[in-house]
Write a protein that holds these residues in place. Structure first.
Motif, PDB file in Angstrom:
ATOM      1  N   ASP A 142      48.528  54.773  49.935  1.00  0.00           N
ATOM      2  CA  ASP A 142      47.308  54.011  49.704  1.00  0.00           C
ATOM      3  C   ASP A 142      46.136  54.454  50.572  1.00  0.00           C
ATOM      4  N   ARG A 178      48.061  52.307  37.278  1.00  0.00           N
ATOM      5  CA  ARG A 178      48.871  51.126  37.615  1.00  0.00           C
ATOM      6  C   ARG A 178      50.359  51.466  37.614  1.00  0.00           C
ATOM      7  N   LYS A 183      46.337  52.910  44.226  1.00  0.00           N
ATOM      8  CA  LYS A 183      45.437  51.854  44.674  1.00  0.00           C
ATOM      9  C   LYS A 183      44.134  51.972  43.888  1.00  0.00           C
ATOM     10  N   SER A 204      38.611  38.973  36.646  1.00  0.00           N
ATOM     11  CA  SER A 204      39.891  38.421  37.077  1.00  0.00           C
ATOM     12  C   SER A 204      40.820  38.218  35.890  1.00  0.00           C
ATOM     13  N   PHE A 207      42.006  41.700  34.697  1.00  0.00           N
ATOM     14  CA  PHE A 207      43.012  42.286  35.579  1.00  0.00           C
ATOM     15  C   PHE A 207      44.363  41.589  35.405  1.00  0.00           C
ATOM     16  N   ALA A 208      44.327  40.283  35.208  1.00  0.00           N
ATOM     17  CA  ALA A 208      45.573  39.547  34.995  1.00  0.00           C
ATOM     18  C   ALA A 208      46.224  39.959  33.673  1.00  0.00           C
ATOM     19  N   ASN A 211      47.803  43.249  34.268  1.00  0.00           N
ATOM     20  CA  ASN A 211      48.592  43.324  35.502  1.00  0.00           C
ATOM     21  C   ASN A 211      48.055  44.395  36.447  1.00  0.00           C
ATOM     22  N   ASP A 213      46.498  45.347  39.875  1.00  0.00           N
ATOM     23  CA  ASP A 213      46.464  44.780  41.221  1.00  0.00           C
ATOM     24  C   ASP A 213      45.100  45.064  41.852  1.00  0.00           C
ATOM     25  N   ASP A 215      41.543  42.956  43.219  1.00  0.00           N
ATOM     26  CA  ASP A 215      40.994  41.660  43.602  1.00  0.00           C
ATOM     27  C   ASP A 215      39.580  41.515  43.053  1.00  0.00           C
TER      28      ASP A 215
END
Length: 316
Positions: A142, A178, A183, A204, A207-208, A211, A213, A215
């Motif tokens: 990362d 992903r 990262k 948000s 991204f959900a 999946n 990762d 923020d």
């Protein structure tokens, strides 16, 4: 300032030291150079409607920077004792540059964090590039971040900027990143008038759904850039503005970063004050990091709208 009494410019952003009203123009000293940016070249696989630096499949005003040229500046960081932690790359599309993987490797080998801005489309998804990225990931983990240009969380808005179908191609690239464990961060835009809260809620949810990762609430991870319309009237920033706006020069991007570019036909790269002003001669500071250590006069509309009033930064 003696120039104040000699000549007041007729319009805004004309004189390096004074505003159109005759007030002292604000400047930003280089306080702690934590990020050094490189423009890898203005060639890009697509042409966006409102590209900040007019990248396209035909614009080679900034040519490909080489590994050797990057390594020279890495040496200069050490010689000048800069507090650089991050080496960042923008374009154009960085993965159009044939040296990109080896350039990133050279930076990672020296212990720097590496940030690469990409549209995650075909140049990144070529077999050789994917193999190179996977090798870097296996060694450096990362320490490498890919910031994906996803202009909006809705496909129709992103495609309006970047071309029909580009959203789906970028999402596929992000899915590959992903699945391999890279990262990721995202760069979006605010041209559609969403509030910050609305934009972050939209990202948000996206991204959900996939999946990812990432923020969406962290402005250093999901970066929302204001638009750079030079036809919009913006105020000039004076030295008094810091107190009026409750801002500090140390919060402005040029207090902590510089960018290196290679102009077409130039013998060597040049160091600029800002990632957004590669064509403005007054923001070219020299060819070495030593020459680039001086203060930057905020003598451009982008300085006001993007950095001071918009509060945006290209770095995390």
């Amino acid at each position: 300032m003696k120039d104040l009494e000699i000549q007041i410019p007729d319009g805004k952003f004309q004189h390096p030291d004074i505003t159109a009203k005759g007030e002292e123009r604000a400047s930003v000293p280089l306080m702690k150079a934590t990020t050094l940016w490189f423009n890898t070249g203005t060639l890009c696989n697509i042409e966006c409607l409102n590209c900040y630096i007019e990248s396209s499949p035909t614009n080679d005003a900034l040519v490909y920077i080489t590994k050797a040229e990057v390594e020279d500046y890495l040496d200069q960081i050490k010689q000048r004792n800069w507090a650089t932690q991050e080496i960042a790359f923008t374009g154009g599309e960085p993965f159009m540059n044939p040296d990109m993987i080896e350039i990133a490797r050279a930076c990672l080998e020296r212990g720097y964090e590496v940030l690469i801005l990409t549209n995650a489309m075909l140049p990144m998804m070529r077999k050789s590039v994917k193999a190179g990225l996977l090798e870097l990931l296996s060694v450096y983990g990362d320490k490498l971040t890919l910031r994906i240009s996803l202009d909006h969380f809705k496909a129709e808005n992103h495609d309006a900027e970047r071309g029909k179908g580009s959203y789906d191609v970028t999402i596929k690239g992000m899915e590959w990143l992903r699945d391999k464990g890279f990262k990721m961060a995202v760069a979006g835009r605010t041209v559609w008038g969403d509030s910050d809260t609305e934009s972050r809620a939209g990202y948000s949810a996206l991204f959900a759904k996939y999946n990812f990762d990432i923020d969406a609430q962290n402005p250093g991870i999901t970066v929302l850039f204001p638009e750079m319309d030079e036809t919009v009237d913006v105020p000039e920033i004076t030295t008094d503005c810091w107190g009026i706006l409750n801002k500090s020069p140390r919060d402005i991007m040029c207090a902590s970063s510089r960018m290196v570019v290679k102009r077409k036909g130039a013998d060597k790269p040049a160091v600029l004050a800002c990632t957004l002003l590669p064509y403005s001669a007054e923001f070219e500071l020299g060819t070495t990091l030593e020459q680039a250590e001086g203060a930057v006069k905020l003598n451009h509309p982008h300085c006001a709208k993007f950095c001071v009033l918009g509060g945006a930064s290209c770095s995390a």
